[in-house]
Scaffold this active site. Structure first.
Site, short mmCIF file in Angstrom:
data_model
loop_
_atom_site.label_atom_id
_atom_site.label_comp_id
_atom_site.label_asym_id
_atom_site.label_seq_id
_atom_site.Cartn_x
_atom_site.Cartn_y
_atom_site.Cartn_z
N GLY A 33 0.77 -1.21 -0.08
CA GLY A 33 0.18 -0.03 0.04
C GLY A 33 0.91 1.35 0.08
O GLY A 33 0.61 2.15 -0.65
N HIS A 34 1.89 1.25 0.87
CA HIS A 34 2.81 2.15 1.09
C HIS A 34 3.51 2.54 -0.34
O HIS A 34 3.90 3.66 -0.93
CB HIS A 34 3.75 2.14 2.00
CG HIS A 34 3.18 2.20 3.46
ND1 HIS A 34 3.29 1.10 4.40
CD2 HIS A 34 2.62 3.06 4.30
CE1 HIS A 34 2.91 1.22 5.35
NE2 HIS A 34 2.56 2.57 5.46
N GLN A 58 -0.56 10.39 18.28
CA GLN A 58 -1.90 9.93 17.58
C GLN A 58 -2.48 8.76 18.12
O GLN A 58 -3.26 8.11 17.57
CB GLN A 58 -1.81 9.94 16.18
CG GLN A 58 -0.80 8.95 15.36
CD GLN A 58 -0.75 9.27 14.00
OE1 GLN A 58 0.14 9.87 13.39
NE2 GLN A 58 -1.45 8.24 12.98
N LYS A 145 -6.49 6.37 0.33
CA LYS A 145 -8.06 6.38 0.93
C LYS A 145 -8.34 5.70 1.87
O LYS A 145 -9.54 5.76 2.48
CB LYS A 145 -8.76 6.20 -0.37
CG LYS A 145 -8.64 7.31 -1.37
CD LYS A 145 -9.65 6.85 -2.67
CE LYS A 145 -10.08 8.10 -3.69
NZ LYS A 145 -10.70 7.80 -4.73
N ASP A 147 -7.38 5.46 5.01
CA ASP A 147 -7.87 6.18 6.21
C ASP A 147 -8.50 7.38 5.63
O ASP A 147 -8.09 8.59 5.53
CB ASP A 147 -6.65 6.67 6.81
CG ASP A 147 -5.90 5.34 7.44
OD1 ASP A 147 -6.30 5.02 8.50
OD2 ASP A 147 -4.75 5.23 7.00
#
Ligand code: PAF
Length: 274
Positions: A33-34, A58, A145, A147
């Site tokens: 994904g990264h 966070q 997308k 997140d």
């Protein structure tokens, strides 16, 4: 590839760059994904900066900050192969002072869904993304997308603070069975790997329903619940417009269907943009 660990090293390394800068902020444990964000940023810019920083502000009390997967050596190799120009890997002390000025997530969009389940998470996320965007001086910054709410809030922050950067939303990457890639998938053990697939199956069911003309949100959510039988618990299923306002009917072209569920140890999220 230059590895910068301090602000001075980053600023020094940036002096060698002229032309557009693409920036991909990450918390490491890089997966495909990264890599798809990194590749897109590489293709669309003259230079590429990636950051790896597990941002403590966070994570909520009791979340997996200490256990969060860290794979620095492998991540550095991946970035080298992906032709990253600068890899920024700061320490917590480099990024934060005591008694800092803070940014707050907006009262509505910041406190529904993920913001309601993880109060304070988006404040910390926005704080670090603001710092990283300022430091990178990127022309284009790339966010997944997956997140979706994070992405919406970053777009809003850039707009509200008149920041000079384009935020580029990137498609969710899934494995060949449909599971959305996440660094937290490493926590899935044994049959949880199979059981986690029902998240994407439920989104597929929602797509089919919309395609066959069912737009009523309650009907779609009910169907999704029946597909989600294999998870341990469902935190939420939500159908909202692109501003995260609840809908009664799906508006094709302006809808996001989101869900969060627990499967064993990890809390998984997934979504679909219709
Ligand atoms: O999506 C993430 O990995 C993080 O929230 C981000 C954007 C790198 C900020 O820490």
């Amino acid at each position: 590839m230059l590895i910068a660990r301090t602000i001075d090293e980053l600023q020094e390394a940036k002096k060698a760059l002229s032309g557009s800068i693409g920036f991909v902020p990450t918390m490491g444990a890089l997966h495909h994904g990264h890599l798809s964000l990194i590749r897109q940023a590489r293709d669309e810019n003259e230079h590429l900066i990636v950051s790896i920083f597990v941002n403590p502000t966070q994570f909520l009390e009791g979340e997996d900050l200490d256990a969060y997967p860290r794979k620095d050596e492998a991540d550095i190799k991946i970035c080298e192969l992906a032709k990253v120009d600068i890899l920024f890997m700061p320490s917590v002390e480099t990024m934060y002072e005591k008694d800092e000025l803070c940014i707050g997530a907006p009262a509505v969009c910041g406190y529904v869904l993920e913001g309601k389940m993880r109060p304070g998470h988006f404040d910390g996320m926005l704080q670090i993304v603001m710092k990283l965007l300022n430091l990178s001086a990127a022309s284009n910054a790339y966010f997944g997308k997956k997140d979706a709410q994070q992405l919406a809030l970053i777009i809003q922050m850039v707009k509200n603070y008149f920041m000079d950067v384009n935020i580029i939303p990137c498609e969710i990457v899934r494995d060949d069975r449909g599971l959305a890639l996440s660094s937290r998938n490493v926590y899935l053990k044994g049959d949880e790997n199979e059981r986690a697939l029902c998240l994407s199956h439920s989104l597929k069911r929602a797509t089919k329903l919309v395609m066959s003309g069912t737009l009523n949100v309650e009907k779609i959510k009910k169907e999704m619940h029946t597909v989600l039988q294999d998870v341990d618990s469902i935190e939420y299923i939500a159908i909202v417009d692109r501003d995260f306002k609840r809908l009664e009917e799906v508006e094709v072209g302006n809808t996001i269907i989101l869900l969060a569920a627990w499967v064993g140890k990890p809390r998984l999220i997934d979504n679909l943009w219709i």
